[in-house]
Design a protein around this motif. Structure first.
Motif, mmCIF file in Angstrom:
data_model
loop_
_atom_site.group_PDB
_atom_site.id
_atom_site.type_symbol
_atom_site.label_atom_id
_atom_site.label_comp_id
_atom_site.label_asym_id
_atom_site.label_seq_id
_atom_site.Cartn_x
_atom_site.Cartn_y
_atom_site.Cartn_z
ATOM 1 N N SER A 263 8.515 0.164 0.520
ATOM 2 C CA SER A 263 8.517 0.570 -0.883
ATOM 3 C C SER A 263 9.545 -0.215 -1.693
ATOM 4 O O SER A 263 9.989 0.234 -2.754
ATOM 5 C CB SER A 263 8.797 2.076 -1.000
ATOM 6 N N ARG A 264 9.931 -1.387 -1.190
ATOM 7 C CA ARG A 264 10.992 -2.152 -1.849
ATOM 8 C C ARG A 264 10.631 -2.502 -3.290
ATOM 9 O O ARG A 264 11.465 -2.386 -4.188
ATOM 10 C CB ARG A 264 11.275 -3.437 -1.069
ATOM 11 N N ARG A 265 9.383 -2.925 -3.521
ATOM 12 C CA ARG A 265 9.016 -3.302 -4.886
ATOM 13 C C ARG A 265 9.125 -2.114 -5.833
ATOM 14 O O ARG A 265 9.640 -2.243 -6.948
ATOM 15 C CB ARG A 265 7.594 -3.860 -4.918
ATOM 16 N N LEU A 266 8.648 -0.956 -5.408
ATOM 17 C CA LEU A 266 8.735 0.241 -6.249
ATOM 18 C C LEU A 266 10.187 0.589 -6.552
ATOM 19 O O LEU A 266 10.535 0.910 -7.694
ATOM 20 C CB LEU A 266 8.049 1.409 -5.541
ATOM 21 N N ARG A 267 11.045 0.503 -5.550
ATOM 22 C CA ARG A 267 12.458 0.826 -5.751
ATOM 23 C C ARG A 267 13.108 -0.154 -6.718
ATOM 24 O O ARG A 267 13.847 0.253 -7.629
ATOM 25 C CB ARG A 267 13.190 0.798 -4.408
ATOM 26 N N GLU A 268 12.838 -1.447 -6.524
ATOM 27 C CA GLU A 268 13.503 -2.461 -7.335
ATOM 28 C C GLU A 268 13.005 -2.470 -8.774
ATOM 29 O O GLU A 268 13.779 -2.678 -9.709
ATOM 30 C CB GLU A 268 13.297 -3.836 -6.706
ATOM 31 N N GLU A 269 11.705 -2.242 -8.990
ATOM 32 C CA GLU A 269 11.143 -2.381 -10.330
ATOM 33 C C GLU A 269 11.186 -1.102 -11.153
ATOM 34 O O GLU A 269 11.135 -1.159 -12.383
ATOM 35 C CB GLU A 269 9.693 -2.886 -10.235
ATOM 36 N N THR A 270 11.287 0.063 -10.499
ATOM 37 C CA THR A 270 11.272 1.321 -11.260
ATOM 38 C C THR A 270 12.511 2.181 -11.042
ATOM 39 O O THR A 270 12.738 3.129 -11.790
ATOM 40 C CB THR A 270 10.038 2.166 -10.898
ATOM 41 N N GLY A 271 13.305 1.876 -10.018
ATOM 42 C CA GLY A 271 14.480 2.692 -9.725
ATOM 43 C C GLY A 271 14.193 3.928 -8.891
ATOM 44 O O GLY A 271 15.097 4.732 -8.635
ATOM 45 N N TRP A 272 12.948 4.064 -8.428
ATOM 46 C CA TRP A 272 12.602 5.222 -7.593
ATOM 47 C C TRP A 272 13.293 5.154 -6.247
ATOM 48 O O TRP A 272 13.449 4.079 -5.665
ATOM 49 C CB TRP A 272 11.095 5.265 -7.382
ATOM 50 N N THR A 273 13.714 6.307 -5.751
ATOM 51 C CA THR A 273 14.235 6.396 -4.394
ATOM 52 C C THR A 273 13.944 7.794 -3.872
ATOM 53 O O THR A 273 14.030 8.780 -4.627
ATOM 54 C CB THR A 273 15.749 6.110 -4.334
ATOM 55 N N PRO A 274 13.548 7.939 -2.614
ATOM 56 C CA PRO A 274 13.227 9.280 -2.097
ATOM 57 C C PRO A 274 14.471 10.139 -1.942
ATOM 58 O O PRO A 274 15.515 9.672 -1.491
ATOM 59 C CB PRO A 274 12.566 8.994 -0.746
ATOM 60 N N ARG A 275 14.340 11.412 -2.307
ATOM 61 C CA ARG A 275 15.437 12.373 -2.155
ATOM 62 C C ARG A 275 15.339 13.133 -0.838
ATOM 63 O O ARG A 275 16.321 13.653 -0.342
ATOM 64 C CB ARG A 275 15.424 13.379 -3.315
ATOM 65 N N TYR A 276 14.132 13.238 -0.300
ATOM 66 C CA TYR A 276 13.900 14.061 0.895
ATOM 67 C C TYR A 276 13.292 13.179 1.985
ATOM 68 O O TYR A 276 12.112 13.277 2.314
ATOM 69 C CB TYR A 276 12.963 15.226 0.562
ATOM 70 N N ALA A 277 14.103 12.323 2.545
ATOM 71 C CA ALA A 277 13.588 11.289 3.444
ATOM 72 C C ALA A 277 13.549 11.707 4.909
ATOM 73 O O ALA A 277 12.736 11.193 5.677
ATOM 74 C CB ALA A 277 14.428 10.017 3.301
ATOM 75 N N ALA A 278 14.399 12.631 5.335
ATOM 76 C CA ALA A 278 14.465 13.006 6.751
ATOM 77 C C ALA A 278 13.243 13.828 7.142
ATOM 78 O O ALA A 278 12.826 14.732 6.413
ATOM 79 C CB ALA A 278 15.739 13.798 7.024
ATOM 80 N N LEU A 279 12.682 13.541 8.307
ATOM 81 C CA LEU A 279 11.483 14.250 8.758
ATOM 82 C C LEU A 279 11.723 15.752 8.846
ATOM 83 O O LEU A 279 10.884 16.549 8.396
ATOM 84 C CB LEU A 279 11.030 13.711 10.118
#
Length: 338
Positions: A293-309
């Motif tokens: 999801s690198r492109r989404l993170r870099e271009e929009t600033g999105w990052t997951p808040r609930y990443a742990a399984l």
């Protein structure tokens, strides 16, 4: 205040996205035929129109009744196995309905469109994690229908200036951390709710389809992204469309978990055993799907808040254990309080 049309907004990912829009103060109108969605999943204060999105006359009426700042399109058929049995039904419905809604939007002067797409576009990838440059080669009619929908939107941009974003997300999972919404499909095909229901005794033992894949433990590996993070991604790309133009993004956590690992996580979170057995492989199931999801993170600033399984599973467990019949009954807490 902005206003958005959300098709399929009574469904799982759609309803969580509606909730995210409302939480930030936007106005929302939902169109859903309720065949898979739930009236109770639509938050208060949201207009719900019970119609098929493929009915062009009704869609024109919706766009004539409100002015929308954008469309988020979730309404679709989405069961891979079913698509293998009914390929033309999936292709005609998913492609036709997408273009029906998009064309109605264009005619009404609405030029922002976000499509709920899928990692099934990539088929059996040659390398992991999968980025947007990976070869598009669906191995199911479901994946093919979404690829055709994306291409149709690209032609609509050339012809009509429609700016579209397609979010190719991997395995949506979990539930609203505040307990307001959850996952309730009929039939249920997603691994985490199936494992939870097996642990709760709400269904027979879980069937694990295949244990001879080329993965560390022989079972399929998938990238699980929390549904609230997925909803947030839709808002990020919706806001970015004016500056980026049309775009395509993969959405996931970038970490894969096997079926066996998911079962173990459900057992850790719930403190219960997940009864299960092993069956044959299903057609159309790749061994592993993990997103970049690198492109989404870099271009929009999105990052997951609930990443742990375990965190993803815990939100799903909390909602389902309080709503053992899904949206078909009040929560245990509310029922006891009434």
């Amino acid at each position: 205040m902005a206003r958005f049309l959300v098709t399929g907004g009574a469904g799982y990912v759609g309803s969580h996205t509606v909730l995210a829009l409302r939480d930030r103060g936007d106005d929302v109108v939902v169109v859903d035929n309720l065949r898979q969605g739930h009236r109770r999943a639509v938050p208060r204060g949201v207009d719900l129109i019970v119609e098929d999105v493929g009915d062009r006359r009704r869609m024109d009426e919706v766009f004539a009744s409100w002015r929308f700042d954008g469309v988020l399109h979730f309404a679709a058929l989405s069961i891979v196995g079913e698509s293998m049995r009914e390929p033309m039904h999936y292709i005609t419905q998913n492609l036709g309905n997408t273009l029906c809604v998009a064309d109605a939007a264009v005619k009404a002067g609405c030029r922002r469109f976000v499509l709920s797409s899928t990692a099934a576009l990539f088929g059996c990838p040659q390398s992991l994690p999968i980025d947007e440059a990976a070869t598009l080669c669906p191995v199911s009619p479901y994946g093919e229908s979404k690829l055709m929908a994306e291409r149709g939107l690209e032609w609509m941009e050339q012809a009509h200036g429609l700016r579209s974003a397609a979010l190719r997300y991997f395995n949506a999972a979990g539930a609203d951390p505040g307990g307001r919404l959850g996952e309730d499909h009929d039939p249920e095909t997603h691994l985490i709710p199936l494992a939870i229901d097996a642990a709760l005794g709400l269904r027979p033992e879980l069937v694990v389809y295949g244990q001879d894949y080329d993965t560390p433990d022989g079972t399929c590996v998938r990238d699980y992204v929390h549904v609230s993070d997925l909803a947030a991604a839709h808002l990020h790309v919706l806001d970015a469309l004016d500056r980026t133009g049309s775009c395509r993004y993969n959405v996931g956590n970038g970490t894969g978990h096997s079926v066996r690992e998911v079962i173990a996580a459900v057992e850790r979170v719930s403190g219960r055993r997940v009864p299960h057995r092993y069956g044959d492989r299903r057609p159309g199931d790749p061994a592993a799907l993990v997103a970049s999801s690198r492109r989404l993170r870099e271009e929009t600033g999105w990052t997951p808040r609930y990443a742990a399984l375990d965190e993803i599973v815990r939100t799903a467990w909390n909602w389902r254990s309080q709503h053992p019949a899904g949206y078909g009954e009040l929560s245990v807490t509310r029922a006891l309080a009434s």
